[in-house]
Design a protein around this motif. Sequence first.
Motif, PDB file in Angstrom:
ATOM      1  N   UNK A 165       0.904  -1.324   0.067  1.00  0.00           N
ATOM      2  CA  UNK A 165       0.203  -0.108  -0.049  1.00  0.00           C
ATOM      3  C   UNK A 165       0.716   1.112  -0.027  1.00  0.00           C
ATOM      4  N   UNK A 166       1.849   1.247  -0.737  1.00  0.00           N
ATOM      5  CA  UNK A 166       2.739   2.516  -0.959  1.00  0.00           C
ATOM      6  C   UNK A 166       3.319   2.705  -2.355  1.00  0.00           C
ATOM      7  N   UNK A 167       4.142   3.706  -2.378  1.00  0.00           N
ATOM      8  CA  UNK A 167       4.906   3.991  -3.573  1.00  0.00           C
ATOM      9  C   UNK A 167       6.288   4.523  -3.069  1.00  0.00           C
ATOM     10  N   UNK A 168       7.234   3.875  -3.806  1.00  0.00           N
ATOM     11  CA  UNK A 168       8.765   4.337  -3.246  1.00  0.00           C
ATOM     12  C   UNK A 168       9.313   4.939  -4.343  1.00  0.00           C
ATOM     13  N   UNK A 169      10.162   6.044  -4.027  1.00  0.00           N
ATOM     14  CA  UNK A 169      10.960   6.980  -4.824  1.00  0.00           C
ATOM     15  C   UNK A 169      12.393   6.414  -4.701  1.00  0.00           C
ATOM     16  N   UNK A 210       4.071  12.952   3.122  1.00  0.00           N
ATOM     17  CA  UNK A 210       3.856  11.610   1.996  1.00  0.00           C
ATOM     18  C   UNK A 210       3.740  10.476   2.957  1.00  0.00           C
ATOM     19  N   UNK A 211       4.534  10.333   4.035  1.00  0.00           N
ATOM     20  CA  UNK A 211       4.407   9.087   4.816  1.00  0.00           C
ATOM     21  C   UNK A 211       2.999   8.931   5.754  1.00  0.00           C
ATOM     22  N   UNK A 212       2.388  10.130   5.982  1.00  0.00           N
ATOM     23  CA  UNK A 212       1.119   9.931   6.339  1.00  0.00           C
ATOM     24  C   UNK A 212      -0.422   9.375   5.495  1.00  0.00           C
ATOM     25  N   UNK A 213      -0.048   9.444   4.488  1.00  0.00           N
ATOM     26  CA  UNK A 213      -0.879   9.244   3.403  1.00  0.00           C
ATOM     27  C   UNK A 213      -1.376   7.788   3.413  1.00  0.00           C
ATOM     28  N   UNK A 214      -2.522   7.210   2.917  1.00  0.00           N
ATOM     29  CA  UNK A 214      -2.923   5.871   2.926  1.00  0.00           C
ATOM     30  C   UNK A 214      -3.190   5.738   1.465  1.00  0.00           C
ATOM     31  N   UNK A 215      -2.806   4.477   0.879  1.00  0.00           N
ATOM     32  CA  UNK A 215      -3.588   3.912  -0.322  1.00  0.00           C
ATOM     33  C   UNK A 215      -3.983   2.358  -0.035  1.00  0.00           C
ATOM     34  N   UNK A 216      -4.857   2.014  -1.023  1.00  0.00           N
ATOM     35  CA  UNK A 216      -5.254   0.542  -0.907  1.00  0.00           C
ATOM     36  C   UNK A 216      -5.170   0.101  -2.082  1.00  0.00           C
ATOM     37  N   UNK A 217      -4.047  -0.874  -2.390  1.00  0.00           N
ATOM     38  CA  UNK A 217      -3.554  -1.385  -3.533  1.00  0.00           C
ATOM     39  C   UNK A 217      -3.104  -0.455  -4.880  1.00  0.00           C
ATOM     40  N   UNK A 218      -2.263   0.343  -4.470  1.00  0.00           N
ATOM     41  CA  UNK A 218      -1.954   1.245  -5.724  1.00  0.00           C
ATOM     42  C   UNK A 218      -1.429   0.254  -6.838  1.00  0.00           C
ATOM     43  N   UNK A 219      -1.739   0.714  -8.111  1.00  0.00           N
ATOM     44  CA  UNK A 219      -1.284  -0.078  -9.163  1.00  0.00           C
ATOM     45  C   UNK A 219      -0.664   0.776 -10.036  1.00  0.00           C
ATOM     46  N   UNK A 234       2.946   6.917   1.610  1.00  0.00           N
ATOM     47  CA  UNK A 234       1.953   5.885   2.133  1.00  0.00           C
ATOM     48  C   UNK A 234       2.549   5.462   3.374  1.00  0.00           C
ATOM     49  N   UNK A 235       1.890   4.850   4.398  1.00  0.00           N
ATOM     50  CA  UNK A 235       2.453   4.638   5.609  1.00  0.00           C
ATOM     51  C   UNK A 235       2.266   3.038   5.675  1.00  0.00           C
ATOM     52  N   UNK A 236       1.949   2.378   4.673  1.00  0.00           N
ATOM     53  CA  UNK A 236       1.844   0.689   4.640  1.00  0.00           C
ATOM     54  C   UNK A 236       0.682   0.197   4.915  1.00  0.00           C
ATOM     55  N   UNK A 237      -0.383   0.784   5.605  1.00  0.00           N
ATOM     56  CA  UNK A 237      -1.483   0.483   5.984  1.00  0.00           C
ATOM     57  C   UNK A 237      -2.747   0.770   4.844  1.00  0.00           C
ATOM     58  N   UNK A 238      -3.543  -0.094   4.451  1.00  0.00           N
ATOM     59  CA  UNK A 238      -4.468  -0.103   3.783  1.00  0.00           C
ATOM     60  C   UNK A 238      -5.435   0.975   4.273  1.00  0.00           C
ATOM     61  N   UNK A 239      -5.807   2.161   3.346  1.00  0.00           N
ATOM     62  CA  UNK A 239      -6.659   3.081   3.794  1.00  0.00           C
ATOM     63  C   UNK A 239      -6.765   4.227   2.761  1.00  0.00           C
ATOM     64  N   UNK A 240      -7.674   5.203   3.126  1.00  0.00           N
ATOM     65  CA  UNK A 240      -7.866   6.187   2.343  1.00  0.00           C
ATOM     66  C   UNK A 240      -7.639   7.457   2.864  1.00  0.00           C
ATOM     67  N   UNK A 241      -6.574   8.187   2.845  1.00  0.00           N
ATOM     68  CA  UNK A 241      -6.086   9.195   3.602  1.00  0.00           C
ATOM     69  C   UNK A 241      -5.203  10.063   2.552  1.00  0.00           C
TER      70      UNK A 241
END
Length: 189
Positions: free
Chosen positions: A42-46, A76-85, A64-71
């Motif tokens: 649940x994250x994107x790496x640069x 950057x590290x406080x955002x949340x994704x759920x399966x970014x593709x 993304x913080x590594x937790x599935x969510x919608x924030x």
Amino acid sequence: RNPFVVSTPTLPDSSDSLTLGSPSGIAVDNVGNLYLADSENHCIYKLSPPSEGSSGWTCVQTYGDGTAGFVDSDAANNAQFDHPTGLAYDASGDSIYVADELNHCIRRIDCTSGTVTTVAGSGIAGFADADDATEGQFLFPTGLAILGNTLYVADRGNHRIRAFDVVSGGLSTVAGDGNAALLDGAGNT
């Protein structure tokens, strides 16, 4: 340039490895940084390219913080994704667009500030075009490509190709009628 060398990147937290759960998208910015979507984590790496005399890429930022969510977040590290593709780089806005598959939306990462915002999709699974793309709906968006001011989205669950105008903020359908099929035809007919 030297050929791409795979090696253990240096992580911001001083650990010595980058464990990928499910790499699912990749984009390159105008200075050669790689952005890697990891849908399972649940994250994107640069990743910055190797410096002179070095063989390894360096992880300089995690979105993304590594937790599935919608924030959305300005950190950057406080955002949340759920399966970014899917990922796409927009040089005109120095941004990475992210197909956030299980949140049914498109997110934008400002490469300068690290701010993560939702730019298209309400987060509710479905199908809807809209003049304000944040009121539109997707069903499992996956692939992205940008051309000029248009971000094209493979809306997998809706069997359509959608177009997000990054200037006006509108969302429309450019191909597909919602049915899974293989037919030759024009546009959305």
